[in-house]
Design an enzyme around this catalytic site. Sequence first.
Site, PDB file in Angstrom:
ATOM      1  N   GLU A 131       0.803  -1.239   0.000  1.00 43.08           N
ATOM      2  CA  GLU A 131       0.000   0.000   0.000  1.00 43.08           C
ATOM      3  C   GLU A 131       0.830   1.281   0.000  1.00 43.08           C
ATOM      4  OE1 GLU A 131      -2.661  -0.491   3.300  1.00 43.08           O
ATOM      5  OE2 GLU A 131      -3.593  -2.270   2.450  1.00 43.08           O
ATOM      6  N   ASN A 166       2.048  -5.187  -3.145  1.00 43.22           N
ATOM      7  CA  ASN A 166       0.637  -5.479  -2.863  1.00 43.22           C
ATOM      8  C   ASN A 166      -0.112  -4.184  -2.583  1.00 43.22           C
ATOM      9  OD1 ASN A 166      -1.352  -7.616  -2.227  1.00 43.22           O
ATOM     10  ND2 ASN A 166      -1.255  -6.826  -0.124  1.00 43.22           N
ATOM     11  N   HIS A 221     -10.479  -5.543  -2.629  1.00 48.70           N
ATOM     12  CA  HIS A 221     -11.553  -5.281  -1.665  1.00 48.70           C
ATOM     13  C   HIS A 221     -12.609  -4.453  -2.404  1.00 48.70           C
ATOM     14  CE1 HIS A 221      -9.302  -6.808   1.737  1.00 48.70           C
ATOM     15  NE2 HIS A 221      -8.277  -6.038   1.440  1.00 48.70           N
ATOM     16  N   GLU A 267      -6.488 -10.399  -1.518  1.00 46.77           N
ATOM     17  CA  GLU A 267      -7.327 -10.162  -0.328  1.00 46.77           C
ATOM     18  C   GLU A 267      -8.789 -10.016  -0.724  1.00 46.77           C
ATOM     19  OE1 GLU A 267      -5.780  -6.914   2.063  1.00 46.77           O
ATOM     20  OE2 GLU A 267      -3.708  -7.524   1.721  1.00 46.77           O
ATOM     21  N   ASP A 296     -12.512  -9.679  -1.209  1.00 43.91           N
ATOM     22  CA  ASP A 296     -13.837  -9.700  -0.584  1.00 43.91           C
ATOM     23  C   ASP A 296     -14.715  -8.725  -1.346  1.00 43.91           C
ATOM     24  OD1 ASP A 296     -12.815  -7.316   0.542  1.00 43.91           O
ATOM     25  OD2 ASP A 296     -12.662  -8.172   2.552  1.00 43.91           O
TER      26      ASP A 296
HETATM   27  O1  G3I Z   1      -5.707  -7.991  18.813  1.00 39.93           O
HETATM   28  C1  G3I Z   1      -6.305  -6.780  19.288  1.00 39.93           C
HETATM   29  C2  G3I Z   1      -7.138  -7.027  20.521  1.00 39.93           C
HETATM   30  O2  G3I Z   1      -6.300  -7.464  21.551  1.00 39.93           O
HETATM   31  C3  G3I Z   1      -7.859  -5.740  20.898  1.00 39.93           C
HETATM   32  O3  G3I Z   1      -8.714  -6.000  21.954  1.00 39.93           O
HETATM   33  C4  G3I Z   1      -8.663  -5.228  19.729  1.00 39.93           C
HETATM   34  C5  G3I Z   1      -9.338  -3.909  20.052  1.00 39.93           C
HETATM   35  O4  G3I Z   1      -9.448  -3.071  18.932  1.00 39.93           O
HETATM   36  O5  G3I Z   1      -7.819  -5.041  18.624  1.00 39.93           O
HETATM   37  C6  G3I Z   1      -7.178  -6.238  18.192  1.00 39.93           C
HETATM   38  O6  G3I Z   1      -6.360  -5.941  17.083  1.00 39.93           O
HETATM   39  C7  G3I Z   1      -7.036  -5.703  15.854  1.00 39.93           C
HETATM   40  C8  G3I Z   1      -6.476  -6.660  14.825  1.00 39.93           C
HETATM   41  O7  G3I Z   1      -7.031  -6.388  13.566  1.00 39.93           O
HETATM   42  C9  G3I Z   1      -6.738  -8.117  15.170  1.00 39.93           C
HETATM   43  O8  G3I Z   1      -8.104  -8.368  15.169  1.00 39.93           O
HETATM   44  C10 G3I Z   1      -6.773  -4.278  15.435  1.00 39.93           C
HETATM   45  O9  G3I Z   1      -7.408  -3.363  16.332  1.00 39.93           O
HETATM   46  C11 G3I Z   1      -7.303  -4.063  14.043  1.00 39.93           C
HETATM   47  O10 G3I Z   1      -6.894  -2.765  13.593  1.00 39.93           O
HETATM   48  C12 G3I Z   1      -6.730  -5.100  13.105  1.00 39.93           C
HETATM   49  O11 G3I Z   1      -7.318  -4.915  11.843  1.00 39.93           O
HETATM   50  C13 G3I Z   1      -6.640  -5.504  10.757  1.00 39.93           C
HETATM   51  C14 G3I Z   1      -6.290  -4.441   9.727  1.00 39.93           C
HETATM   52  O12 G3I Z   1      -5.666  -5.066   8.628  1.00 39.93           O
HETATM   53  C15 G3I Z   1      -5.381  -3.392  10.286  1.00 39.93           C
HETATM   54  O13 G3I Z   1      -4.849  -2.599   9.276  1.00 39.93           O
HETATM   55  C16 G3I Z   1      -7.537  -6.553  10.155  1.00 39.93           C
HETATM   56  O14 G3I Z   1      -7.696  -7.629  11.078  1.00 39.93           O
HETATM   57  C17 G3I Z   1      -6.909  -7.097   8.869  1.00 39.93           C
HETATM   58  O15 G3I Z   1      -7.852  -7.891   8.209  1.00 39.93           O
HETATM   59  C18 G3I Z   1      -6.539  -5.940   7.967  1.00 39.93           C
HETATM   60  O16 G3I Z   1      -5.904  -6.458   6.826  1.00 39.93           O
HETATM   61  C19 G3I Z   1      -5.548  -5.496   5.841  1.00 39.93           C
HETATM   62  C20 G3I Z   1      -4.342  -6.016   5.115  1.00 39.93           C
HETATM   63  O17 G3I Z   1      -3.309  -6.283   6.011  1.00 39.93           O
HETATM   64  C21 G3I Z   1      -3.863  -5.026   4.059  1.00 39.93           C
HETATM   65  N1  G3I Z   1      -4.930  -4.667   3.168  1.00 39.93           N
HETATM   66  C22 G3I Z   1      -6.136  -4.207   3.791  1.00 39.93           C
HETATM   67  C23 G3I Z   1      -6.640  -5.239   4.804  1.00 39.93           C
HETATM   68  C24 G3I Z   1      -7.942  -4.815   5.345  1.00 39.93           C
HETATM   69  O18 G3I Z   1      -7.811  -3.650   6.118  1.00 39.93           O
END
Ligand code: G3I
Length: 458
Positions: free
Chosen positions: A153, A195, A232, A261, A263
């Site tokens: 990104e 990516n 996405h 990715e 969806d």
């Molecule tokens: O693990 C913590 C947890 O302990 C806490 O209680 C909770 C509260 O907010 O957060 C949890 O972490 C979260 C993590 O996902 C695991 O679930 C983060 O806040 C959250 O920001 C994070 O989001 C991820 C996101 O990337 C962050 O940028 C998504 O799961 C993940 O699917 C997403 O993936 C990205 C790719 O890497 C790049 N392309 C876009 C894609 C979608 O955003």
Amino acid sequence: MLIAAAVGVLGMVAAVTVSTTPADAAASTLGAAAAQSGRYFGTAIAAGRLGDSNYTTIANREFNMVTPENEMKPDATEPNRGQFNFSSGDRVYNWAVQNGKRVRGHTLAWHGQQPPWMQSLSGSSLRQAMIDHINGVMAHYKGKLYAWDVVNEAFADGNSGGRRDSNLQRTGNDWIEVAFRTARAADPSVKLCYNDYNIENWTWAKTQGVYNMVKDFKSRGVPIDCVGFQSHFNSGSAYNSNFRTTLQNFAALGVDVQITELDIQGASAQTYAAVTNDCLAVPRCNGITVWGVRDQDSWRSGDTPLLFSGNNKKPAYDAVLNALNNAGPGPSNSPSASPSASPSTSPSSSPSASPTRSPLPGGCSATIKTINSWGGGFQSEVTVQAGSSAVNGWTVKWTWPSGQSISSLWNGRQSTSGSSVTVTNESYNGSIAAGGSTTFGFTANGNAATPTATCTSP
Ligand code: G3I
């Protein structure tokens, strides 16, 4: 070597499975259906869900490629500077490999999900931290992964077509190529991908920005093997059928393309089928990864964008499976791989590299150039140039002077016997117009060498 052997064995198993399947029998899982055309079908896996047997049952049955959703990102793998933590990454990796799946690494250099210590760095110390991070993480997974999203990104949304502002970008515009060169040296066995999202629509400025970067990298020998299209799709970033043109045009630059990715808001069966067919239409589209197993696992669960709802297959699942089952037996036989009007197919008019021998009429010549070298290894680019007639298929040969050995080669097919190396064209770069040229590249172990190469064409 062990991994290479294992992959080879898996490949053989896949081949045997296909050959014993009656010609008109349809595969019943996404992974098996994709394998019929030499592709994979993957999903993002979250370590925290591996204790859910409903989740693992579907994931294990349907998919043969795994991307850790968050577990190999910088905040997870280097929480403190110089202290690496692979516990979550290894959980996902081990689950995948123990269940016969391959793994895409995601991701090494990104403005998002940086640990706090990295967020607070800038300039040369951040640049060094990025290099150290890539080296540290890639050393742990060396030889074990299918691909790495080396840079994620890095381009801006909107109409600029330029880079996104970030602490990494502010270290200098060359940060992306430094990341890729570092990555190639750290693990020459793994495909190195750029990516991004919103680069699926060929008419969008962001798509053109990334395309021009990849074209520039290929022309200058910056090591890049693949481009990941996150895909996405939603109302603000809708699927457009010119996605196929985008995949074709990037592939024509000499990189693999992957849907990384996927969806789709609302999970339209028709749109899922269209995306699947777009990949199937492009021989260098290696496979498709959906960003999660069930709707409830999605980062956008409210959009119900995935292929499963609870334990149930959604209509989009059937659409994807049917599309995969309707594909021909191999990537080169995929439907409607119509040639694209790509700038990269036009012959190079600059015979600037001085060939080691004059091209004969109808023949070709080859020149080896060292691009990069480091302790114990080097990277080279080989220019194959047509003489006064067009070339349709080429073979380049040389002999290593002092024990060098190729570790990774792209844009060509290699066979080696002792110190003798033979490289033939891929299906997409065998044709060279009169006076035109193409290139292939490799990394090798040993001291950098530029032996004289011969080129023949049938
Ligand atoms: O693990 C913590 C947890 O302990 C806490 O209680 C909770 C509260 O907010 O957060 C949890 O972490 C979260 C993590 O996902 C695991 O679930 C983060 O806040 C959250 O920001 C994070 O989001 C991820 C996101 O990337 C962050 O940028 C998504 O799961 C993940 O699917 C997403 O993936 C990205 C790719 O890497 C790049 N392309 C876009 C894609 C979608 O955003």
